[in-house]
Design an enzyme around this catalytic site. Structure first.
Site, short mmCIF file in Angstrom:
data_model
loop_
_atom_site.label_atom_id
_atom_site.label_comp_id
_atom_site.label_asym_id
_atom_site.label_seq_id
_atom_site.Cartn_x
_atom_site.Cartn_y
_atom_site.Cartn_z
N ALA A 69 -14.44 60.80 28.77
CA ALA A 69 -15.71 60.22 28.36
C ALA A 69 -15.55 59.75 26.92
CB ALA A 69 -16.80 61.27 28.45
N GLY A 114 -13.00 63.13 31.65
CA GLY A 114 -13.56 62.16 32.59
C GLY A 114 -12.51 61.25 33.20
N GLU A 117 -11.13 63.19 35.98
CA GLU A 117 -12.17 63.26 37.02
C GLU A 117 -12.30 61.94 37.76
OE1 GLU A 117 -14.83 64.81 33.93
OE2 GLU A 117 -15.29 66.44 35.31
N GLU A 137 -12.25 69.68 28.14
CA GLU A 137 -13.64 69.81 27.69
C GLU A 137 -13.89 71.11 26.94
OE1 GLU A 137 -12.76 68.49 30.59
OE2 GLU A 137 -14.09 66.83 31.13
#
Ligand code: CO8
Length: 265
Positions: A69, A114, A117, A137
């Site tokens: 992210a 992310g 993911e 994270e």
């Protein structure tokens, strides 16, 4: 083909190749990237183009697939904006999983947070030797938010998934191959892309409707008990058997000829 600010999108035979193109930020998933990826996926779905048999997602440059992210953007978000961003990112992963064509991630460098993911929402992953997967994270005081807590264990098993999630450590390409996170490892991005296109070509020779139904059935059976998953599979098998492709494929086998699947268009 629409123009995108953060993506390069090109059609290559039966494959649509989507490159996240923010190399200066290691292809981090800004809100714009997520919105544009969702637009590409939804466009591919709504066009219903029988010649399109697979989607490839990769990252621009030699350093990163997607480094997660966009931390800079996230840090400035109010709670409601962050919630909308999280919902959008998660919806992108669901959009990829429900797309009726296979989606391959070509991971050419960092696939972190992310980015990892995003790759996990793809049907399978080809990697380059410099690929590195991880869910860092917790090192940021956060937890995964684009499906890592839900999907990683399905690929690598609960123990490895928990170790990676709690430690924030990275897995290199060889270890990712060993634990089944990636299907194959290649020396260069070009070689990995060529292999991905070759696989989509092989998939393209098969029944389009059968591949789509196989993908949907795998997704539908995943959250179910073995018994219920088998029931879903049996029903879908019966449906597929009765389709023109099912008739053609079985007849062609018995008549010792190559099938011409009607769903190929
Ligand atoms: N977001 C924004 N910018 C990034 C990101 C990122 N994730 N990763 C790298 N960049 C930027 C850097 O800030 C740097 O920019 P600048 O040159 O302007 O300083 C540029 O990319 C190059 O990066 P580095 O200089 O750090 O390159 P290095 O080779 O030294 O390091 C690393 C590469 C190891 C990949 C390092 O950049 C790094 O650790 N990046 C962050 C990785 C990370 O922690 N990712 C997880 C983010 S959190 C997440 O993904 C949560 C997903 C769920 C969200 C749910 C929302 C509700």
């Amino acid at each position: 083909m629409a123009n995108y600010e953060t993506l390069l999108v090109r059609r290559d035979g039966p494959a649509l190749v989507v490159t996240v193109n923010r190399p200066e930020s290691l292809n981090a998933l800004s809100e714009a990237v997520i919105a544009e990826l969702r637009a590409v996926v939804n466009d591919a779905r709504s066009r219903d183009d029988p010649g399109l048999r697979g989607l490839i997602i990769t990252g621009a440059g030699e350093k990163a697939f997607v480094a997660g992210a966009d931390i800079r953007e996230m840090a400035a978000m109010a709670r409601t904006d962050l919630d909308a961003y999280g919902a959008d990112g998660q919806q992108l992963t669901l959009d990829l999983e429900s797309l009726p064509i296979p989606v391959l991630a070509v991971v050419n460098g960092f696939a972190l947070g992310g980015g990892c993911e995003l790759a996990l929402a793809c049907d399978f992953i080809y990697a380059t030797r410099n690929a590195a997967f991880g869910l860092p994270e917790v090192t940021l005081g956060l937890i995964p938010g684009f499906g890592g807590t839900v999907r990683l264990a399905g690929r690598v098993g609960a123990g490895v998934a928990r170790e990676l999630t709690y430690s924030g450590r990275r897995l290199g390409a060889a270890d990712a191959l060993r634990v089944g996170l990636v299907n194959a490892v290649f020396d260069t991005t070009d070689a990995a892309l060529a292999a991905a296109k070759d696989t989509i070509g092989a998939i393209g020779a098969n029944s389009r409707s059968a591949v789509a139904r196989a993908k949907a059935t795998i997704a539908a059976a995943r959250p179910l008990s073995t018994e219920n998953g088998l029931l879903v599979e049996r029903g879908e098998f019966l449906e597929q058997f009765a389709t023109p492709d099912g008739r053609e494929g079985t007849s062609a086998f018995l008549e010792k000829r190559k099938p011409t699947f009607p769903s190929a268009g």
